[in-house]
Design an enzyme around this catalytic site. Structure first.
Site, mmCIF file in Angstrom:
data_model
loop_
_atom_site.group_PDB
_atom_site.id
_atom_site.type_symbol
_atom_site.label_atom_id
_atom_site.label_comp_id
_atom_site.label_asym_id
_atom_site.label_seq_id
_atom_site.Cartn_x
_atom_site.Cartn_y
_atom_site.Cartn_z
ATOM 1 N N CYS A 159 -21.696 -69.197 -40.899
ATOM 2 C CA CYS A 159 -22.767 -69.462 -41.860
ATOM 3 C C CYS A 159 -22.124 -69.983 -43.144
ATOM 4 O O CYS A 159 -21.526 -69.202 -43.898
ATOM 5 C CB CYS A 159 -23.545 -68.174 -42.118
ATOM 6 S SG CYS A 159 -24.992 -68.375 -43.171
ATOM 7 N N CYS A 353 -32.282 -78.046 -42.621
ATOM 8 C CA CYS A 353 -31.740 -77.111 -43.608
ATOM 9 C C CYS A 353 -31.949 -77.636 -45.023
ATOM 10 O O CYS A 353 -31.813 -78.837 -45.282
ATOM 11 C CB CYS A 353 -30.248 -76.892 -43.361
ATOM 12 S SG CYS A 353 -29.504 -75.611 -44.403
#
Length: 427
Positions: A159, A353
């Site tokens: 991440c 995103c």
């Protein structure tokens, strides 16, 4: 009547329960298992960490929404999944039996794998609301006593977006406090290059993020393997492509926030046939476990192999659209199994995103998430910051109301103008 348990009430688990309620029969029982009844919106944690949000701004009590949607909330927390007995052992000694189980636990944070790592040791975190509030206190100390900062992600991390977000949000908060000129910043990452993101880049994320770091006077080190954190330094090795050490760095740091590697939570780790050695849930293209056919999984807990070999281990992220995609496919497949059919829906696993930089940001779309891609797009601008605020408000609204409508698909269709991004496909 089928009994369906959802383990975990985070971003994936909460909407999983809601979408199941929309898909299965009125007499089918849905049980949402979580440690506590509070949903916390993790993407807002970087804002919490610099005082732009308070805890109450990003948390919701799930009990009213679950009651409204006829979902039974079990806030005692899970101790162990026992697939051979179709039950979840709870922390209070009771059990939840199920016909179908969806595991949506998210990860355990592997801070213990590096000396001095984690909010209980020498570094800060934005992975949990409690961590973000501790980071806020450390940020206030930094403003009062400025010094060098290190932000980034360690080896094995999957991440990376929140690390970039927090670097730029921190830069903005320090500029607002008029102390940025006394805070040297270094971005340290296991990625082979800036903007890799565990996805081998999307569009021109390499160029966009390098330019953004450069414009904010943030230095960087890639292919970094951190060996130790102290209260004054980050010790890291920069690795060559052949695995040898290119350089050893002792980076001065008064304030360090690096994202950890993830692993599966204790309730599911080391269950043969259910998890991989790291504790992530094994799943096929239908989100179904190959061994225990009545167990599905969604979100960060799902086992996904890395894209390819890199000098320092780098995982693949599970982005918001990808999780929504898994949820929609799983709800359809469980409903189909209850009716006597076989799973036939699969998430498309596209990536959409929004990376907020405090007063701007970068957005990207990858279709599919793993290259080669049909859509490979990225862009930047102040609109991304506004879109991220909109995302926060919409997602908190739908969790509070018990709604399952997807956000990212709407974003792609309406805001980004991408008209072929679908959540699921069918065999």
């Amino acid at each position: 009547m089928a009994k369906i348990a959802v383990l975990g009430a985070g971003l994936g688990g909460s909407i999983m329960a809601y979408e199941l309620r929309d898909q299965v029969g009125r007499d089918d029982e849905i049980i949402l298992i979580n440690r506590g009844s509070i949903y916390s919106f993790v993407p807002s944690n970087p804002w919490v960490a610099v005082g732009w949000r308070e805890r109450e701004d990003v948390e919701i009590d799930l009990a009213p929404a679950c009651a409204k949607r006829n979902i039974r909330l079990r806030p005692e927390g899970a101790a162990r999944v026992i697939p051979s007995e179709n039950r979840v052992a709870m922390l209070d000694g009771s059990s939840v039996e199920y016909d179908y189980l969806v595991i949506a636990t998210g990860p355990e944070l592997a801070f213990d794998e590096i000396e001095g790592f984690g909010p209980e040791a020498k570094t800060q975190s934005v992975c949990h609301i409690d961590h973000a509030l501790m980071t806020k206190a450390a940020f206030e100390r930094l403003v009062a006593n400025p010094g060098p900062v290190v932000i980034g992600a360690v080896q094995g991390a999957s991440c990376f977006g929140p690390a970039y977000e927090f670097a730029f949000i921190l830069d903005k908060a320090l500029r607002d406090a008029k102390v940025r000129d006394r805070v040297p910043m270094t971005f340290v990452t296991s990625e082979p290059y800036i903007g890799h993101l565990g996805l081998d880049g999307v569009g021109d994320t390499k160029g966009l993020l390098e330019s953004a770091l450069r414009s904010k006077h943030i230095k960087w080190i890639t292919n970094a393997r951190v060996t130790k954190f102290t209260s004054e330094e980050v010790l890291a090795e920069e690795i060559n492509d052949d695995g040898t050490v290119k350089a050893a760095h002792a980076i001065a740091s008064r304030f360090t926030m690096m994202l950890p590697a993830f692993r599966g939570v204790a309730a599911v780790r080391d269950i043969e046939g259910l998890t991989n050695p790291r504790g992530f849930i094994l799943a096929d293209k239908h989100q179904q476990n190959p061994t225990f056919k009545n167990i599905f999984s969604v979100g960060v807990c799902v086992a996904i192999p890395p894209m390819g070999k890199t000098p320092v281990p780098v995982g693949v992220p599970k982005t918001g659209f990808m999780i929504e995609s898994m949820v929609t496919a799983t709800a359809h497949n469980i409903a189909r199994m209850i009716e006597g059919g076989a799973p036939n829906a699969q998430g498309t696993w596209n990536a959409v995103c929004l990376a907020d930089f405090g007063d701007g940001g970068i957005a990207f779309v990858a279709q599919p998430q793993i290259p080669p891609r049909n859509v490979n797009w990225s862009s930047q601008g102040k609109w991304v910051h506004a879109a991220k605020i909109g995302f926060e408000k919409y997602f908190l609204y739908k969790v509070r109301q018990g709604k399952s409508e997807p956000f990212y698909e709407k974003l792609a269709l309406q805001a980004l103008g991408i008209d072929k991004l679908k959540a699921v496909s069918f065999d």
